[in-house]
Structure formats: C-alpha cells, structure tokens
Motif scaffolding. Structure first.
Motif, PDB file in Angstrom:
ATOM      1  N   ARG A   1       0.841  -1.199   0.000  1.00 40.17           N
ATOM      2  CA  ARG A   1       0.000   0.000   0.000  1.00 40.17           C
ATOM      3  C   ARG A   1       0.875   1.246   0.000  1.00 40.17           C
ATOM      4  O   ARG A   1       1.998   1.232   0.499  1.00 40.17           O
TER       5      ARG A   1
ATOM      6  N   THR B   1       0.318   5.845   0.093  1.00 37.54           N
ATOM      7  CA  THR B   1      -0.428   7.095  -0.023  1.00 37.54           C
ATOM      8  C   THR B   1       0.600   8.216  -0.131  1.00 37.54           C
ATOM      9  O   THR B   1       1.746   8.071   0.320  1.00 37.54           O
ATOM     10  N   TYR B   2       0.200   9.329  -0.719  1.00 38.30           N
ATOM     11  CA  TYR B   2       1.149  10.433  -0.842  1.00 38.30           C
ATOM     12  C   TYR B   2       0.411  11.764  -0.885  1.00 38.30           C
ATOM     13  O   TYR B   2      -0.788  11.830  -1.177  1.00 38.30           O
ATOM     14  N   GLN B   3       1.175  12.821  -0.603  1.00 39.48           N
ATOM     15  CA  GLN B   3       0.670  14.187  -0.685  1.00 39.48           C
ATOM     16  C   GLN B   3       1.762  15.068  -1.266  1.00 39.48           C
ATOM     17  O   GLN B   3       2.939  14.928  -0.911  1.00 39.48           O
TER      18      GLN B   3
END
Length: 225
Positions: free
Chosen positions: A93, A95-97
């Motif tokens: 998995r 996620t990033y910003q």
C-alpha cells in the motif's frame, strides 16, 4: 548587475543553511511502514504519478515541473524509484501528498515468505532532467534580458508562498525561505542566499523586484540600477 554562479547539487540544495540535508529523507514507521520525503521543486500536485509494478517489488514516482515563465530554460522531469532488495517482502500500500514542491509518501511492506522474518532492505534511485534529456540538477538559473532586467529562478522546496522574503541591501538581492516540518519530516528547513550582486552598493524599494512564487520555486525579475 551580476548573478551568483549557477548552483549544482547532487544531494543537497546549495541555499540550505539549516535543517535536514539531502533532497530525500527516509524514516521507518511503526507497523512495518516507511515514510519518504522527496524534493520535486516546481512540480504541482496534478503533475505527479505514483506507480507500483505488478510484482509489487518497486514503486516509481514520475513528476513534471512545467515551464511557468517564458524565460525558464526548459520543462523539468523527475523520476524516483524505490525497490525492495529481498525475496521475502513486497510493497502492498502507499499514499502520498504533494505540496510546495515536496512529495511525502507513506509506504507499507508485507512479508510473503513465512520462513523469513520481515526485513527493511530497499534501494532508492533518483533522476532529474529537462524535456530534452539534459541534466537538470540545477537549483538556480539566470538570464540577462534585452530590456536590462535580470531573470532569476531559485529552488527552495517545501517553502510555502507566504514564507519567502526578498530584500535588497548593500548592493545585494537576498532571498530567504522557511520550510516548516510536516508529517514525519525530521525538522524544518531554512534557505537563504544572496542571489544577485548589483553594480554598486545601492538599495532600492523591494516592490521594484517582481516575484512569482509557485511550488517551492521563486522567480525574480530584477530591474537595472
């Protein structure tokens, strides 16, 4: 009026005076997770693509920094790759910003081989180039214009638009930027440099210097004196 020689950096922005060094930072988190900070100056959020390969052994980050001003030398393109180097784990998995020219990535791994304990081994590779394939590890560019103005671009990734300060004193144009620590960053970063030396020890109102600030990059149009 003279520009400071162009800055070249393979691992650290030359304008950084305090804070974590390097254009990337890795930190192991609880629950077998990993945090990665990557500097992509000039890249807006919509120009980032993160891809996990089908075998889940490597993750690639593609980022494009478009030309914002007509005097920019070229569009810039970045590619970073994180790979597992063991046979027991895969990435499962992420996620990033993306904000102010910095990508912050959360990545988790899972063990696929019960006979081995989970490991933390990985390999990281990073590449930067302009749209023509030329090396673009330059944090600074300048161009003397026909109308006498000087165009300057500086990379200060992580600095929000309202955290830049431009000043003119004793014949020098100084740019300072404060990048706050976000997420799991190990600390804030302070950038500062005299980026232009004028023809004499003169001062002039700062409003005469036009600025464009976007995605961790500041661009200046400095008038002749």
């Amino acid at each position: 009026m003279a520009a400071v020689p162009e800055g070249y950096y393979e691992s650290t922005n030359p304008f950084l005076v305090h804070g974590p060094r390097g254009f990337e930072e890795f930190k192991l988190l609880e629950s077998f997770g990993m945090y990665v900070r990557m500097d992509f100056p000039g890249v807006p959020e919509e120009c980032v693509r993160v891809s996990l390969d089908p075998a889940k052994k490597s993750l690639a980050v593609y980022a494009d920094a478009p030309k914002v001003h007509r005097y920019d030398l070229a569009q810039r393109k970045y590619l970073s790759v994180i790979e597992t180097v063991c046979r027991c784990c895969v990435f499962d998995r992420f996620t990033y910003q993306m904000s102010d020219g910095v990508l912050r990535l959360h990545l988790s791994k899972s063990n696929i081989d019960p006979s081995h304990s989970s490991c933390i081994e990985f390999k990281y590779s990073a590449f930067g180039e302009d749209i023509s394939g030329n090396d673009m590890d330059e944090s600074y560019e300048s161009k003397q214009l026909e109308d006498g103005n000087l165009y300057v671009r500086l990379d200060m990734p992580g600095v929000p638009k309202d955290n830049f300060t431009v000043s003119v004193a004793n014949g020098k144009v100084n740019v300072t930027g404060q990048a706050p620590a976000l997420d799991h960053d190990s600390g804030s970063r302070l950038y500062s440099s005299d980026v232009v030396i004028l023809s004499g020890p003169v001062d002039f109102p700062i409003h005469r210097v036009k600025t464009i600030i976007k995605n961790g990059v500041i661009r200046l149009l400095i008038p002749p004196v």
